[in-house]
Design an enzyme around this catalytic site. Structure first.
Site, PDB file in Angstrom:
ATOM      1  N   SER A  50     -22.880   0.730  16.490  1.00  0.00           N
ATOM      2  CA  SER A  50     -21.568   1.107  17.007  1.00  0.00           C
ATOM      3  C   SER A  50     -21.622   2.483  17.653  1.00  0.00           C
ATOM      4  CB  SER A  50     -20.534   1.082  15.886  1.00  0.00           C
ATOM      5  OG  SER A  50     -20.929   1.920  14.836  1.00  0.00           O
ATOM      6  N   LYS A  53      -0.958   4.511  -0.817  1.00  0.00           N
ATOM      7  CA  LYS A  53      -1.760   5.041   0.302  1.00  0.00           C
ATOM      8  C   LYS A  53      -0.868   5.857   1.242  1.00  0.00           C
ATOM      9  CE  LYS A  53      -4.267   3.388   4.366  1.00  0.00           C
ATOM     10  NZ  LYS A  53      -5.613   3.922   4.090  1.00  0.00           N
ATOM     11  N   HIS A  70     -22.345  11.019   8.595  1.00  0.00           N
ATOM     12  CA  HIS A  70     -21.186  11.166   7.711  1.00  0.00           C
ATOM     13  C   HIS A  70     -20.530  12.530   7.853  1.00  0.00           C
ATOM     14  CE1 HIS A  70     -23.771   8.074   5.852  1.00  0.00           C
ATOM     15  NE2 HIS A  70     -22.629   7.445   5.822  1.00  0.00           N
ATOM     16  N   CYS A  83     -27.695   1.062   4.896  1.00  0.00           N
ATOM     17  CA  CYS A  83     -27.222   2.451   4.923  1.00  0.00           C
ATOM     18  C   CYS A  83     -27.173   3.080   3.547  1.00  0.00           C
ATOM     19  CB  CYS A  83     -25.878   2.591   5.593  1.00  0.00           C
ATOM     20  SG  CYS A  83     -24.890   1.133   5.680  1.00  0.00           S
ATOM     21  N   TRP A  98     -19.068  -8.511   1.069  1.00  0.00           N
ATOM     22  CA  TRP A  98     -17.816  -7.860   1.436  1.00  0.00           C
ATOM     23  C   TRP A  98     -16.671  -8.847   1.633  1.00  0.00           C
ATOM     24  CZ3 TRP A  98     -20.263  -3.655   5.188  1.00  0.00           C
ATOM     25  CH2 TRP A  98     -20.921  -2.718   4.397  1.00  0.00           C
ATOM     26  N   ASP A 152     -27.859  -6.557  10.395  1.00  0.00           N
ATOM     27  CA  ASP A 152     -27.543  -5.519   9.404  1.00  0.00           C
ATOM     28  C   ASP A 152     -27.412  -6.096   8.004  1.00  0.00           C
ATOM     29  OD1 ASP A 152     -27.367  -3.482  11.302  1.00  0.00           O
ATOM     30  OD2 ASP A 152     -25.273  -3.941  11.752  1.00  0.00           O
ATOM     31  N   CYS A 170      -8.220   1.396   1.267  1.00  0.00           N
ATOM     32  CA  CYS A 170      -8.152   0.016   0.800  1.00  0.00           C
ATOM     33  C   CYS A 170      -8.921  -0.878   1.766  1.00  0.00           C
ATOM     34  CB  CYS A 170      -6.707  -0.455   0.742  1.00  0.00           C
ATOM     35  SG  CYS A 170      -5.671   0.557  -0.321  1.00  0.00           S
ATOM     36  N   ARG A 220       0.823  -1.215   0.000  1.00  0.00           N
ATOM     37  CA  ARG A 220       0.000   0.000   0.000  1.00  0.00           C
ATOM     38  C   ARG A 220       0.860   1.269   0.000  1.00  0.00           C
ATOM     39  NH1 ARG A 220      -3.941  -0.353   4.844  1.00  0.00           N
ATOM     40  NH2 ARG A 220      -2.166  -1.440   5.738  1.00  0.00           N
TER      41      ARG A 220
HETATM   42  N1  GLN Z   1     -24.185  -2.060  13.200  1.00  0.00           N
HETATM   43  C1  GLN Z   1     -23.218  -1.428  12.368  1.00  0.00           C
HETATM   44  C2  GLN Z   1     -22.699  -0.174  13.056  1.00  0.00           C
HETATM   45  O1  GLN Z   1     -23.459   0.443  13.760  1.00  0.00           O
HETATM   46  C3  GLN Z   1     -23.805  -1.067  11.047  1.00  0.00           C
HETATM   47  C4  GLN Z   1     -22.811  -0.412  10.151  1.00  0.00           C
HETATM   48  C5  GLN Z   1     -23.293  -0.231   8.730  1.00  0.00           C
HETATM   49  O2  GLN Z   1     -24.447  -0.293   8.445  1.00  0.00           O
HETATM   50  N2  GLN Z   1     -22.405   0.004   7.815  1.00  0.00           N
HETATM   51  O3  GLN Z   1     -21.561   0.221  12.863  1.00  0.00           O
HETATM   52 ZN    ZN Z   2     -25.328   1.771   7.951  1.00  0.00          ZN
END
Ligand code: GLN
Ligand code: ZN
Length: 762
Positions: A431, A20, A692, A641, A559, A597, A514, A17
């Site tokens: 989180s 980066k 964000h 999300c 992912w 999720d 990355c 990397r």
């Molecule tokens: N439960 C995860 C968090 O709160 C969900 C993250 C996500 O949707 N990308 O971080």
């Molecule tokens: Zn999310």
């Protein structure tokens, strides 16, 4: 004629990397531009030489980028959005990065996923009067740079039609009106490349594997009709079958066409038939998007077939640019030999391409082919991959296992009688801020500087603190904060069988960012409970119902690097069963609310619309399989999300989660239209806090968003939560934001209750 070994693009980040590190040092003001440019040049040189040594005849150039290849095209065309105040001339390094990352006075350009990959490109922003002018000599410069090393490369450009199709027309004007303005710039670049000595130029037009309207098809003939006369053009398609765009493609006056025979081997016959015999047919036979050694005999067979159909005007190459694969397997020092024997990263894939081309030219390296066949063959029978217990269990799955037998209406009544939540219950997505302190704890623990007990004790202290705080501010459904997780997929992958983690299998996600996806190599199962302990610990500290937090099967699949010896849906079902086990264990432990999720459900959508249904069918089924092992009184939440729901709303409803939380704060609840016109039946928490941004929203703003939501949703349906998890934010923002969020919920709740008591006041 010799069949040439070719490549469409090589990862630019460097095996360690390096790009980066260099870019981020430059951004941080810690090193001068020269240093960054020097690193970039040495990476290019290294990668060209690697390809040359591997025996690649057509080595790409201008596949390198300091940030993104679409942004490079924006710079080439001088299509800088007005807010950046560019007044003409070359796009400077700082302007280039400003477009990608924003500047004090100008927000960053939008970013979105490159087709169905996890790579993000910068979305061109255009209007009818965007002033176009050739504004960088990058393509020519890099061609000459390679030439200086004695390597004649094949420069890569993103084609004009793909470029315009991906652009956002800010003023709603017709994008194709811009074609005559950008074509002269492409001509200029082609001419300069030709003068510099380029014989071939690769034009990437992946848009040809998507559903195109008549105007776009016309744009192809208009554009390419104007681009003849310079270097020979190889028009590259990838990520799927050309399908109904084949006639358009075959009629273009280009010297060659590249097709993806990994995703769509079946298109060979039709493409070969449609393509005039004097054109080059470039065969994408090595998967540019995975980490598996190819079955070379399949490749040989395809090449043989192509030769029968088209003669030997053939190239052999990867299905798409290798930028989507990690750089070099040789940097993995800890993988065990059996597993390692099954893998090929970008560097190893070059060897496969060249072996195939050599074989086609009568120089078959039999040892190489034999070793390949042995490695690929050993996967078919390996005990590490095939777990009969998993397969039996999967075979025994019945449709009712993917169904919560009690209808939502009855479930929610039951849940409500137990949970006794107020109207507009408040919660968050899982989180809580992953502070520097927590990241340092984890780093020390991983390096052995902290033992497990001390690490977990420290996390428990943090969790306890978070639980008390959520109680204090009055969050109705608290979360434990996910401090023990570093990543929502990795955390589960590490505890599931069938996954392996690498040291350096990084791929570029966007800019300097990355990701290192886990590799799903074998049948997936869950040896033991993964999250129950953490939930129990958190629940000790509060009387309110703590949500259990899990990542859903589709997101884990999406992912990861996924095995290629069975269908994705099959692998996903295995993951679903593993998550189902966890859901059931959580319920047994006393959890009343479990969130699964599915952040990545939408990005799994196939490029072609007609294929959407099949995907959504199995994706939804997998979610339901994971979620449906519980009693009706247990409340299942899910979270996604993003905010484009219009076209998948029926599938989202079919997931039948009791509560869904989604991202909406930025779009000011516009997406709720989808939910309103569809009459989404279950509960919804449209995000009211944009996580964000470091900005703390006011109570008033959030009340306003809730009022807007109430225009289309019933008060009984509505939950109050942020857009997504809070792990990237600091407590300094999260504290006031959640306090204000609870206050907003309470205020709107009070108004609703008053209105219910005195309806005439509404
Ligand atoms: N439960 C995860 C968090 O709160 C969900 C993250 C996500 O949707 N990308 O971080
Ligand atoms: Zn999310």
């Amino acid at each position: 004629m010799t069949i040439l070994a070719t490549n469409l693009g090589f990862p630019r980040i460097g095996s360690h990397r390096e790009l980066k590190t260099a870019t981020e040092a430059y951004w941080a003001g810690k090193s001068p531009a020269d240093e960054l440019l020097k690193t970039a040049a040495s990476l290019r040189a290294r990668h060209w030489v690697v390809q040359q040594k591997a025996g690649i005849d057509h080595i790409p150039s201008n596949d390198f980028s300091l940030y993104d290849q679409v942004l490079d095209t924006i710079a080439m065309l001088g299509a800088v959005p007005q807010r950046f105040g560019h007044t003409g001339g070359d796009v400077s390094l700082d302007l280039y990065f400003a477009m990608a990352r924003g500047r004090q006075d100008a927000p960053a350009m939008e970013m979105t996923k490159w087709f169905d990959t996890n790579y993000h490109y910068i979305v061109p922003e255009l209007t009818a009067d965007t002033p176009f002018a050739l504004s960088t000599a990058k393509a020519v410069y890099e061609f000459k740079e390679a030439q200086y090393l004695g390597i004649t490369t094949r420069p890569v450009l993103i084609g004009p039609v793909t470029f315009l199709t991906l652009a956002k027309m800010r003023d709603g004007s017709d994008r194709w009106a811009l074609l005559p303005k950008i074509i002269p710039i492409y001509r200029q670049v082609l001419k300069a490349l030709g003068e510099a000595g380029a014989e071939w130029v690769q034009m990437d037009e992946p848009i040809l594997v998507s559903d195109l309207d008549a105007a776009t098809k016309d744009a192809f003939s208009d554009a390419y009709g104007e681009l003849t006369g310079g270097p020979q053009i190889l028009l590259a398609t990838y990520f799927g079958a050309v399908g109904d765009n084949l006639q358009t493609l075959a009629a273009l006056p280009v010297a060659g066409v590249h097709v993806d025979l990994v995703r769509a081997p079946g298109q060979l016959t039709q493409v070969a038939k449609a393509l005039p015999k004097e054109r080059i047919l470039s065969l994408g036979v090595i998967n540019g998007r995975n980490i598996w050694k190819a079955g070379l005999t399949d490749g040989e067979r395809l090449i043989e077939e192509a030769r029968k159909l088209h003669g030997d005007k053939l190239f052999v190459g990867p299905s798409c640019s290798l930028q989507h694969a990690p750089v070099d397997l040789d940097t993995e020092t800890r993988l065990d030999p059996e597993l390692r024997g099954w893998l090929a990263f970008a560097t190893q894939k070059l060897g496969e391409i060249s072996a195939l081309a050599n074989a086609a030219n009568g120089r078959r390296d039999n040892d190489y082919f034999r070793e390949n066949a042995q490695a690929v063959g050993s996967r078919v029978t390996s005990k590490r991959i095939h777990d009969p217990a998993v397969q039996q269990r999967l075979a025994a799955v019945t449709p009712d296992m993917a169904e919560r037998r009690t209808p939502f209406k009855d479930r929610i009544a039951l849940q409500q009688s137990l949970l006794k939540l107020p109207l507009l219950p408040t919660t968050s997505i899982g989180s809580l801020p992953q502070t520097k302190e927590i990241r340092e704890l984890r780093a020390r623990f991983k390096k052995g500087g902290l033992d497990q007990a001390a690490y977990e004790k420290a996390l428990e202290d943090k969790t306890a603190q978070a639980m008390r705080w959520q109680d204090e501010i009055g969050i109705d459904v608290p979360v434990h904060g996910e401090y023990e997780r570093n990543d929502m997929v990795e955390y589960f992958g590490e505890q599931l069988k069938g996954f392996v983690f690498t040291e350096r299998a990084w791929v570029q996600s966007y800019g300097s960012r990355c990701v290192k996806p886990p590799i799903i190599f074998g049948d997936v199962s869950r040896p033991e409970a993964m999250t129950v302990r953490w939930w129990r610990m958190a629940q000790k500290y509060t009387g309110r119902p703590v949500k259990g937090m899990l990542t859903g099967p589709v997101t884990i699949l999406q992912w990861s690097f996924v095995r290629d010896d069975q269908s994705r849906s099959e692998t996903c079902r295995q993951i679903a069963l593993a998550i189902r086990d966890e859901v059931v264990d959580l319920e047994k432990a006393g959890v009343k609310i479990i969130q699964i999720d599915e952040a990545a459900l939408r990005e799994g959508l196939p490029i072609r619309k007609p294929e959407w249904k099949a995907y959504l069918d199995w994706a939804v089924e997998c979610f339901r399989l994971a979620a449906s092992g519980v009693a009706p009184a247990t409340q299942i939440h899910t979270h996604m999300c993003y905010s484009e729901f219009n076209d998948i709303i029926a599938a989202v409803a079919a997931m039948d989660a009791d509560v869904i939380s989604i991202e909406t704060s930025r779009s000011a609840m516009e997406l709720l239209d989808a939910f309103a016109s569809f009459e989404y039946p279950n509960d919804i928490g449209p995000g009211v806090y944009d996580i964000h941004s470091p900005r703390v929203p006011t109570q008033g703003e959030m009340e306003h968003l809730l009022d807007k939501a109430l225009e289309v949703l019933s008060p009984q349906q509505l939950w109050v939560n942020p857009d997504c998890g809070l792990k990237t934010r600091g407590w300094k923002e999260v504290e006031p934001a959640l306090v204000a969020m609870v206050a907003a919920a309470k205020a709107v709740r009070a108004r609703l209750e008053k209105a219910e008591a005195r309806p005439e006041l509404v």
